[in-house]
Scaffold this motif. Structure first.
Motif: not given
Length: 217
Positions: A32-34, A45-50, A68-72
């Motif tokens: 639900x977050x970016x 960052x993309x790979x870390x989120x995965x 912060x809001x919808x950003x991790x």
């Protein structure tokens, strides 16, 4: 052993706005977050989120975030040690590793790392685990912070202490390869004596192997 996860949250008022610290979260909740583009200390960052999404769905895996809001803008992970590491040698079901903690550079003045770790320990289930964190100076962001190795080590110790982790001796070759490296440990109050004894053997596994070798002669 059932790895029960109880959600915790808090709000931190900062000059950047209201930051929510929460977790553990499932992969569906994380989606639900970016993910902040500067959370790239370990991999892009993309790979870390995965990677975080994969950990979140592990039976024992725990992901807590600062957003912060919808950003991790920060996270901490807990999971079983990597099968290739010494810390998995005895396959202890009550041993978790604080695998990674990272805060986006522009938010590092708010002590979010300490708050993430502190909040994670509010879950009573954490008292059933031995929690470890292996600190290697080559993972530290010395360039961004402009800190010396020893001052960064002090920062890491202070941050880990917010969750009750303290330095512990070991003969792990990677850790003893540099005096700034260290093993940080928190032993939950419900951990059995037998698990503590097994963990003590694990910390000095090379010594135990040497003794076994001598007995074979």
């Amino acid at each position: 052993m059932q790895h029960i996860k109880t959600y915790q949250s808090m709000k931190l008022e900062t000059s950047s706005g209201s930051i929510i610290i929460e977790g553990p979260l499932s992969s569906s909740e994380l989606k639900n977050f970016t993910f902040h583009e500067k959370l790239e200390a370990f991999r892009p960052s993309k790979k870390q989120f995965e990677a975080l999404l994969g950990i979140a769905d592990l039976e024992e895996g725990r992901i807590l975030i600062a957003r912060l809001n919808d950003t991790i803008i920060g996270y901490v992970t807990y999971l079983f040690p990597d099968p290739l590491e010494r810390w998995s040698h005895f396959n202890m079901e009550d041993l978790l590793e604080l695998g990674a903690i990272e805060i986006a550079p522009s938010f590092r003045g708010y002590k979010l790392g300490s708050e993430l770790i502190r909040l994670s320990m509010l879950d009573e289930m954490m008292d059933n685990y031995i929690i470890i964190s292996t600190e290697y100076y080559w993972h530290w962001d010395l360039k961004e912070t402009q800190l010396s190795i020893w001052n960064y080590r002090k920062v890491m110790e202070k941050m880990m202490s917010s969750g009750g982790l303290t330095p512990a001796p070991t003969d792990d070759p990677e850790i003893i390869s540099h005096p700034a490296n260290c093993l940080m440990v928190r032993i939950g109050q419900n951990v059995t004596d037998s698990s503590i004894e097994k963990f003590d053997r694990l910390r000095f596994l090379d010594r135990e192997k040497f003794r076994s070798l001598r007995k074979g002669f």
